[in-house]
Design a protein around this motif. Structure first.
Motif, PDB file in Angstrom:
ATOM      1  N   PRO A  86       6.957  14.708 -15.489  1.00  0.00           N
ATOM      2  CA  PRO A  86       6.115  14.195 -14.398  1.00  0.00           C
ATOM      3  C   PRO A  86       6.055  12.671 -14.367  1.00  0.00           C
ATOM      4  O   PRO A  86       6.117  12.004 -15.404  1.00  0.00           O
ATOM      5  CB  PRO A  86       4.735  14.776 -14.718  1.00  0.00           C
ATOM      6  N   HIS A  87       5.945  12.132 -13.161  1.00  0.00           N
ATOM      7  CA  HIS A  87       5.726  10.693 -12.998  1.00  0.00           C
ATOM      8  C   HIS A  87       4.799  10.471 -11.813  1.00  0.00           C
ATOM      9  O   HIS A  87       4.677  11.327 -10.927  1.00  0.00           O
ATOM     10  CB  HIS A  87       7.043   9.947 -12.782  1.00  0.00           C
ATOM     11  N   VAL A  88       4.131   9.355 -11.804  1.00  0.00           N
ATOM     12  CA  VAL A  88       3.194   9.015 -10.738  1.00  0.00           C
ATOM     13  C   VAL A  88       3.880   8.105  -9.723  1.00  0.00           C
ATOM     14  O   VAL A  88       4.524   7.120 -10.095  1.00  0.00           O
ATOM     15  CB  VAL A  88       1.933   8.318 -11.293  1.00  0.00           C
ATOM     16  N   ALA A  89       3.764   8.452  -8.441  1.00  0.00           N
ATOM     17  CA  ALA A  89       4.331   7.632  -7.371  1.00  0.00           C
ATOM     18  C   ALA A  89       3.531   7.891  -6.101  1.00  0.00           C
ATOM     19  O   ALA A  89       2.832   8.903  -5.976  1.00  0.00           O
ATOM     20  CB  ALA A  89       5.806   7.966  -7.150  1.00  0.00           C
ATOM     21  N   LYS A  90       3.652   6.975  -5.147  1.00  0.00           N
ATOM     22  CA  LYS A  90       2.917   7.107  -3.894  1.00  0.00           C
ATOM     23  C   LYS A  90       3.593   8.101  -2.958  1.00  0.00           C
ATOM     24  O   LYS A  90       4.821   8.212  -2.922  1.00  0.00           O
ATOM     25  CB  LYS A  90       2.805   5.731  -3.208  1.00  0.00           C
ATOM     26  N   GLY A  91       2.754   8.816  -2.212  1.00  0.00           N
ATOM     27  CA  GLY A  91       3.254   9.698  -1.178  1.00  0.00           C
ATOM     28  C   GLY A  91       3.333   8.982   0.153  1.00  0.00           C
ATOM     29  O   GLY A  91       3.052   7.768   0.251  1.00  0.00           O
ATOM     30  N   ASP A  92       3.708   9.711   1.210  1.00  0.00           N
ATOM     31  CA  ASP A  92       3.819   9.106   2.534  1.00  0.00           C
ATOM     32  C   ASP A  92       2.482   8.575   3.035  1.00  0.00           C
ATOM     33  O   ASP A  92       2.445   7.688   3.898  1.00  0.00           O
ATOM     34  CB  ASP A  92       4.358  10.144   3.533  1.00  0.00           C
ATOM     35  N   ASP A  93       1.387   9.094   2.503  1.00  0.00           N
ATOM     36  CA  ASP A  93       0.063   8.641   2.920  1.00  0.00           C
ATOM     37  C   ASP A  93      -0.426   7.426   2.141  1.00  0.00           C
ATOM     38  O   ASP A  93      -1.549   6.961   2.342  1.00  0.00           O
ATOM     39  CB  ASP A  93      -0.955   9.778   2.795  1.00  0.00           C
ATOM     40  N   GLY A  94       0.424   6.925   1.252  1.00  0.00           N
ATOM     41  CA  GLY A  94       0.057   5.747   0.470  1.00  0.00           C
ATOM     42  C   GLY A  94      -0.776   6.030  -0.754  1.00  0.00           C
ATOM     43  O   GLY A  94      -1.127   5.114  -1.506  1.00  0.00           O
TER      44      GLY A  94
END
Length: 389
Positions: free
Chosen positions: A48-56
């Motif tokens: 797993p990694h943390v990243a932004k989605g299309d909603d920011g």
């Protein structure tokens, strides 16, 4: 007043009552780079990694799929005993460090904790090779990090079960490393725990005396979608406790392996009295279609099953059926539905009217027995000084 009632709690801010509390269910994981550096590159997509989605907004991603929000959640709605007083960021990058955890235990007035959750995300992955590789990383790393603090911090190993032979070897390795407990999927729907294929694993778990933790959302059944709302999602996942406890008690598993100990984590225990009553009733009413046992299903429950309680006054009111011998406490630190930093108050709300000996079983004595904590624990200063030497 009925045991567990929250109408007139005997605990208050002015109370001098301080309970000796051990949490059977707190959480941490190794930093992501530990996994990246320790497993083959072919497995990196499954970490797993943390990243932004299309909603920011920030999300946890695995294999290109968005699986969990990582945004800082607001405090709970006002009112009710489950309201959370959040004083820290649950995504604290240093939250795994022993010194930080001891600091937060002192803030909460808890003396010890079992750390669950390391690499359990791998148990959902379809690749058994990835599961074992990743879980071994956590198992090695966690023992290396927390063993010097074992009088107050016990890590839980994570055990994949798709390959029973490999699982048996890993249990033996874990016992030799000094582990007292491990976590397995709470509900492996592809091959339920009643299957005889598990008998070699039950045998080695019994022989090593390893306590088995079964935590909500740690199995291979996919959870209900978050689009249904957190309330429905959480409640449905709790039913895995009913399914697996029934299976272990009524199909002969706990008759063949009476030394096994299972702790159900974060699925409450309000269902346990109903389950014991119902299992026994059906067993008596349908002898021709029930598996014949030497004892009633409820007796196997009391022999081998423990329910971990955060805030479950329903379970606490059923002490005549679900005795204190089968209860442990958990803070669920650092999660928002947990009891940190007011575990003393939460315990007090639930044990009003109980006998002292039952309170002690619930708050610490059962956990000492299951996880190997000493009856007396050093202060944070004493422990840190001892480790530094």
């Amino acid at each position: 007043m009925a045991a567990g009632s929250t109408d007139q709690p005997h605990w208050s801010e002015e109370s001098n009552m301080v309970y000796r509390i051990i949490s059977s269910d707190s959480h941490a994981d190794a930093p992501r780079e530990v996994y990246i550096e320790s497993v083959a590159s072919k497995f990196h997509d499954g970490i797993p990694h943390v990243a932004k989605g299309d909603d920011g907004k920030n999300y946890l991603w695995v294999r290109g799929q968005k699986v969990l929000t990582m945004e800082h959640l607001r405090e709970g709605r006002e009112g009710g005993p489950w309201q959370q007083v959040r004083e820290f960021d649950m995504n604290d990058a240093d939250g795994w460090k022993p010194s930080r955890r001891l600091e937060h235990m002192d803030r909460d007035q808890t003396v010890a904790e079992v750390i669950q959750g390391g690499a359990t995300w791998a148990l959902f992955d379809p690749d058994p090779e990835l599961q074992l590789a990743v879980c071994k990383v956590w198992n090695d790393w966690a023992m290396d990090v927390y063993k010097p603090y074992s009088s107050r911090i016990q890590p839980s190993a994570t055990l994949p079960i798709k390959d029973i032979g490999a699982a048996c070897k890993e249990v033996q390795r874990l016992a030799a490393m000094g582990y007292t407990n491990l976590q397995m999927p709470i509900y492996p729907i592809e091959m339920p725990y009643r299957k005889r294929e598990y008998d070699p694993l039950w045998a080695v778990l019994q022989d090593t005396g390893m306590t088995v933790n079964l935590h909500i959302r740690s199995g291979t059944r996919k959870s209900t979608p978050f689009s249904a709302g957190r309330v429905h999602n959480y409640c449905v996942d709790c039913t895995d406790g009913i399914i697996t406890a029934s299976e272990l008690c009524s199909t002969g598993v706990l008759e063949r392996f009476p030394g096994l100990k299972f702790v159900f984590l974060e699925v409450g225990g309000g269902w346990a009295a109903w389950l014991m009553h119902t299992m026994d009733g059906i067993y008596n009413a349908h002898p021709e279609t029930s598996i014949t046992l030497k004892k009633r299903p409820s007796e196997y429950f009391k022999q081998s099953i423990f329910c971990s309680i955060m805030m479950d006054s329903v379970a606490m009111k059923t002490i005549d059926t679900l005795p204190a011998d089968n209860l442990v406490f958990s803070t669920d630190y650092p999660h928002p539905e947990g009891t940190w930093p007011e575990s003393q108050r939460r315990v007090g709300l639930q044990v009003a009217g109980w006998k002292d000996e039952d309170i002690e079983k619930f708050t610490h004595k059962n956990a000492e027995r299951l996880y190997g904590f000493p009856a007396e624990t050093p202060s944070t200063a004493e422990l840190l000084n001892a480790v530094a030497r």
